[in-house]
Design an enzyme around this catalytic site. Structure first.
Site, PDB file in Angstrom:
ATOM      1  N   GLU A 443       0.844  -1.214   0.000  1.00 19.77           N
ATOM      2  CA  GLU A 443       0.000   0.000   0.000  1.00 19.77           C
ATOM      3  C   GLU A 443       0.878   1.262   0.000  1.00 19.77           C
ATOM      4  O   GLU A 443       0.591   2.244   0.674  1.00 19.77           O
ATOM      5  CB  GLU A 443      -0.967  -0.033   1.198  1.00 19.77           C
ATOM      6  CG  GLU A 443      -2.227   0.791   1.043  1.00 19.77           C
ATOM      7  CD  GLU A 443      -2.943   0.584  -0.279  1.00 19.77           C
ATOM      8  OE1 GLU A 443      -3.269  -0.557  -0.611  1.00 19.77           O
ATOM      9  OE2 GLU A 443      -3.142   1.588  -0.992  1.00 19.77           O
TER      10      GLU A 443
HETATM   11  C1  LIG Z   1       2.529 -10.033   0.746  1.00 22.35           C
HETATM   12  C2  LIG Z   1       2.319  -8.998  -0.321  1.00 22.35           C
HETATM   13  C3  LIG Z   1       1.032  -8.679  -0.707  1.00 22.35           C
HETATM   14  C4  LIG Z   1       0.819  -7.728  -1.723  1.00 22.35           C
HETATM   15  N1  LIG Z   1      -0.462  -7.504  -2.187  1.00 22.35           N
HETATM   16  C5  LIG Z   1      -0.634  -6.768  -3.305  1.00 22.35           C
HETATM   17  C6  LIG Z   1      -1.910  -6.682  -3.953  1.00 22.35           C
HETATM   18  O1  LIG Z   1      -2.907  -7.247  -3.478  1.00 22.35           O
HETATM   19  N2  LIG Z   1      -2.001  -5.970  -5.108  1.00 22.35           N
HETATM   20  C7  LIG Z   1      -0.923  -5.349  -5.674  1.00 22.35           C
HETATM   21  O2  LIG Z   1      -1.078  -4.749  -6.721  1.00 22.35           O
HETATM   22  N3  LIG Z   1       0.297  -5.397  -5.084  1.00 22.35           N
HETATM   23  C8  LIG Z   1       0.475  -6.088  -3.931  1.00 22.35           C
HETATM   24  N4  LIG Z   1       1.709  -6.174  -3.347  1.00 22.35           N
HETATM   25  C9  LIG Z   1       2.825  -5.467  -3.950  1.00 22.35           C
HETATM   26  C10 LIG Z   1       3.283  -4.292  -3.102  1.00 22.35           C
HETATM   27  O3  LIG Z   1       2.339  -3.257  -3.155  1.00 22.35           O
HETATM   28  C11 LIG Z   1       4.669  -3.871  -3.623  1.00 22.35           C
HETATM   29  O4  LIG Z   1       5.576  -4.882  -3.193  1.00 22.35           O
HETATM   30  C12 LIG Z   1       5.098  -2.512  -3.140  1.00 22.35           C
HETATM   31  O5  LIG Z   1       4.331  -1.517  -3.760  1.00 22.35           O
HETATM   32  C13 LIG Z   1       6.585  -2.215  -3.409  1.00 22.35           C
HETATM   33  O6  LIG Z   1       6.915  -2.493  -4.732  1.00 22.35           O
HETATM   34  P1  LIG Z   1       8.211  -3.400  -5.036  1.00 22.35           P
HETATM   35  O7  LIG Z   1       8.061  -4.654  -4.260  1.00 22.35           O
HETATM   36  O8  LIG Z   1       8.345  -3.520  -6.500  1.00 22.35           O
HETATM   37  O9  LIG Z   1       9.419  -2.624  -4.426  1.00 22.35           O
HETATM   38  P2  LIG Z   1      10.275  -1.471  -5.176  1.00 22.35           P
HETATM   39  O10 LIG Z   1       9.350  -0.483  -5.783  1.00 22.35           O
HETATM   40  O11 LIG Z   1      11.278  -2.123  -6.045  1.00 22.35           O
HETATM   41  O12 LIG Z   1      10.993  -0.776  -3.942  1.00 22.35           O
HETATM   42  C14 LIG Z   1      12.192  -1.301  -3.331  1.00 22.35           C
HETATM   43  C15 LIG Z   1      12.698  -0.272  -2.317  1.00 22.35           C
HETATM   44  O13 LIG Z   1      13.049   0.937  -3.004  1.00 22.35           O
HETATM   45  C16 LIG Z   1      12.335   2.034  -2.491  1.00 22.35           C
HETATM   46  N5  LIG Z   1      11.962   2.935  -3.584  1.00 22.35           N
HETATM   47  C17 LIG Z   1      11.389   2.608  -4.764  1.00 22.35           C
HETATM   48  N6  LIG Z   1      11.214   3.705  -5.507  1.00 22.35           N
HETATM   49  C18 LIG Z   1      11.672   4.746  -4.802  1.00 22.35           C
HETATM   50  C19 LIG Z   1      11.768   6.145  -5.029  1.00 22.35           C
HETATM   51  N7  LIG Z   1      11.323   6.701  -6.147  1.00 22.35           N
HETATM   52  N8  LIG Z   1      12.309   6.893  -4.057  1.00 22.35           N
HETATM   53  C20 LIG Z   1      12.727   6.351  -2.898  1.00 22.35           C
HETATM   54  N9  LIG Z   1      12.667   5.056  -2.634  1.00 22.35           N
HETATM   55  C21 LIG Z   1      12.137   4.256  -3.560  1.00 22.35           C
HETATM   56  C22 LIG Z   1      11.102   1.448  -1.807  1.00 22.35           C
HETATM   57  O14 LIG Z   1      10.621   2.291  -0.773  1.00 22.35           O
HETATM   58  C23 LIG Z   1      11.654   0.127  -1.280  1.00 22.35           C
HETATM   59  O15 LIG Z   1      12.267   0.332  -0.044  1.00 22.35           O
HETATM   60  C24 LIG Z   1       1.925  -7.085  -2.308  1.00 22.35           C
HETATM   61  C25 LIG Z   1       3.224  -7.390  -1.875  1.00 22.35           C
HETATM   62  C26 LIG Z   1       3.421  -8.349  -0.913  1.00 22.35           C
HETATM   63  C27 LIG Z   1       4.854  -8.707  -0.539  1.00 22.35           C
END
Ligand SMILES: Cc1cc2nc3c(=O)[nH]c(=O)nc-3n(C[C@H](O)[C@H](O)[C@H](O)COP(=O)(O)OP(=O)(O)OC[C@H]3O[C@@H](n4cnc5c(N)ncnc54)[C@H](O)[C@@H]3O)c2cc1C
Length: 583
Positions: A443
């Site tokens: 979220e």
């Molecule tokens: C158990 C689980 C349930 C989930 N359920 C859903 C769901 O129902 N529907 C859905 O659509 N998604 C879902 N998600 C996905 C979740 O919303 C994403 O994992 C989350 O938005 C982060 O994206 P990412 O994993 O690609 O991390 P990334 O975007 O790759 O981020 C990695 C790190 O980099 C940081 N970062 C990234 N971009 C920036 C920036 N511009 N500036 C500073 N820091 C940054 C982040 O804060 C984080 O610390 C779920 C994930 C999990 C693990």
């Protein structure tokens, strides 16, 4: 060893009054709500979740959901299906949903209490209704009347569940690069193809039908977030008479093996796996999918904030019971050989009081934000609506990020109080810690929340919104006299001065990187100041009641001993990006 859960209705009731539930329930938009029934509804919900859902928390963790790669089906852990059926039967899913489609239409402030209680009982179980409610909220605000008539009543009753399909392998925090395609068809529908990952309850056996809300791109859509549209894609197509028809082309290819929330299936979903594409219908305007998502974002973020609070509460209840039973060492002043329960030791008391006061502080911050969301949407006059819309926008990233960060720390203290038994799985303390970790990530990660605060929220009304927030706190502090709360008042005054200094720095800084380098510590300072202010307010309101001594104890501990750790963050906020450079 106690694994039981007792809903903390005393504190919940006091906080609901503090944030004006009676006044909110009396608004014209809630004319259908009988406010006098709310305490009974909450008590009954507490009983249901404590007795029926909480006992499944451990089996959910140990057995987890299972995926069958042959049939692409997912089986939830033993007992989940039956508990979900009872949840639907009792009508719990419909409490805050629109009365037009069969919901109870209660204020969101009441809904947040449900979310807290449900997630405390069993976070994995609660994730399914939470996602469904987010999906129905989005449909209600943006879908056509035809789509609403088909989907809303059965999603609200819980007969069908909903998902939010945003994330893709390359598109997590950065949704602008979403690749899932939606091709328009002659009959007005769309054919979707692409892969979504991490989709919570994307496949399961709790209900026959699952309604996916999917972000995708139509051909020739503009690049970035301005070219994303939202589609409703059901697992089974719905016939004109409302019965379930052919299977849609959506397949769950696998589920993730995770550090926690094992009962909640986190799915890789393939749309158009069979080739032709999955049939979907546009929700809202073309290319306005992100706008649609934003309408439910504040509610969803508060729901996730409540997850941090929930796991902290569960961990604390368990740690408190353990500390009263576990004999170790001698309490000072007692005879040699007489062993004391560890709760007698000052360091254990410090941990317990840290947990208790942080839980109360989180609850106040979250409920205050929920109350503002209600007033922003339903207050009778435009000025009050505007004021609370601004306030909710400012407080939402604080509630989401600080409550989930703090919730995780509290679950870690829960493990610590159990000693070695906290690290072994038998006691269940470790499960709370493992489960709590996800709320800091989904979220919108907590890092993204901090960027939202500094990048968007501080600039609202030219800095006027945050200035008004500080002015309100200052005015309340001025009204606190030199009684037992004076030291709390002074600690908050120091935090306020620090927050004003940090805000002035962020407003004046010319490099975006310098501002963002301090975003997370700034969010923590602002959250502790705000939550501390609400704790002080609670203590003032409790004066002369039987809650006075207890509320003073937690308020004073939070404001005098914990808030100063936030005040001390100014050097981190103002250090700038160079201090973080790699050499
Ligand atoms: C158990 C689980 C349930 C989930 N359920 C859903 C769901 O129902 N529907 C859905 O659509 N998604 C879902 N998600 C996905 C979740 O919303 C994403 O994992 C989350 O938005 C982060 O994206 P990412 O994993 O690609 O991390 P990334 O975007 O790759 O981020 C990695 C790190 O980099 C940081 N970062 C990234 N971009 C920036 C920036 N511009 N500036 C500073 N820091 C940054 C982040 O804060 C984080 O610390 C779920 C994930 C999990 C693990």
């Amino acid at each position: 060893m106690s694994l039981d859960y007792t809903p903390p209705l005393d504190d919940i009731t006091a906080v609901l009054e503090q944030f004006g539930l009676p006044g909110i329930a009396a608004l014209a938009d809630f004319a259908h709500v009988d406010a006098e029934t709310i305490p009974d509804v909450l008590a009954e919900a507490g009983r249901f979740f404590a007795e029926t859902v909480a006992p499944l928390n451990v089996v959910g963790d140990r057995v987890g959901s299972a995926h069958d790669p042959e049939t692409h089906t997912v089986t939830t852990p033993p007992g989940f299906k039956e508990a979900y059926a009872q949840y639907v039967e009792a009508g719990w899913g419909a409490v805050t949903s629109s009365p037009e489609y069969g919901g109870g239409g209660f204020p969101f402030l009441v809904g947040v209490v449900f979310e807290e209680i449900m997630s405390t009982a069993n976070l994995s179980f609660g994730m399914c209704p939470l996602l469904s409610q987010g999906a129905t909220r989005l449909l209600e605000a943006h879908a056509s009347d035809d789509l609403k008539a088909v989907y809303m009543p059965r999603m609200i009753s819980g007969e069908w569940t909903g998902t939010m399909c945003l994330t893709e392998p390359d598109a997590g925090s950065d949704l602008g690069v979403i690749r899932t395609k939606a091709e328009p068809q002659a009959d007005g529908s769309y054919r979707l193809s692409g892969t979504k990952i991490f989709i919570t309850f994307g496949e399961h056996d709790l209900t026959d039908q699952i309604v996916h809300l999917v972000l995708a791109r139509t051909p020739d859509a503009p690049v970035g977030t301005k070219g994303i549209s939202c589609f409703v894609v059901p697992k089974f197509l719905v016939e004109a008479d409302g019965t379930l028809g052919a299977r849609n082309d959506v397949a769950c290819l696998s589920i993730e093996h995770k550090m926690g929330t094992n009962a909640s299936p986190t799915c890789v979903l393939s749309f158009g796996e069979e080739g032709a594409g999955a049939t979907g219908w546009l929700v809202g305007e073309l290319n306005a999918g992100m706008v649609a998502m934003f309408t439910m974002m504040n509610h969803a973020r508060i729901g996730v904030a409540a997850e941090g609070l929930a796991l902290a509460e569960r961990a604390w209840q368990q740690a408190r019971a353990y500390a009263a039973e576990r004999l170790q060492g001698r309490a000072s002043g007692t005879p040699k050989g007489e062993r004391a329960p560890i709760v007698e030791h000052p360091d254990v008391r410090r941990m317990l009081l840290t947990m208790e006061s942080e839980i109360q502080a989180m609850r106040r911050l979250i409920y205050a934000t929920a109350a503002s969301i209600d007033l922003a949407e339903h207050a009778d006059d435009a000025e009050t609506r505007r004021e609370h819309e601004e306030r909710a926008a400012l407080l939402t990233p604080l509630a989401k990020a600080w409550s989930t960060d703090t919730g995780f720390e509290v679950t870690s203290l829960g493990v610590q109080i159990h000693g070695g038994m906290g690290y072994v799985e038998e006691t269940g303390a470790a499960q709370h810690l493992r489960d709590a970790r996800i709320a800091m990530i989904y979220e919108g990660t907590n890092g993204i929340q901090a960027m939202d605060l500094v990048g968007r929220k501080l600039g609202m009304r030219g800095g006027g919104v945050v200035a008004d927030h500080f002015a309100r706190i200052r005015s309340d502090l001025t009204a606190v006299g030199d009684g037992p709360l004076a030291a709390s008042r002074d600690a908050l005054a120091a935090a306020l001065a620090a927050a004003e200094e940090a805000t002035a720095y962020l407003a004046g800084v010319t490099s975006v990187d310098d501002a963002l380098a301090g975003a997370t510590p700034y969010l923590h300072l602002l959250s502790m100041l705000t939550a501390g202010h609400l704790m002080l307010q609670s203590a003032v309101l409790a004066a002369g009641t039987d809650r006075e001594a207890g509320q003073q104890r937690t308020t004073r501990f939070f404001c005098e001993q914990l808030v100063p750790t936030g005040t001390a963050l100014v050097p981190s906020i103002t250090a700038g990006a160079d201090a973080l450079a790699f050499v």
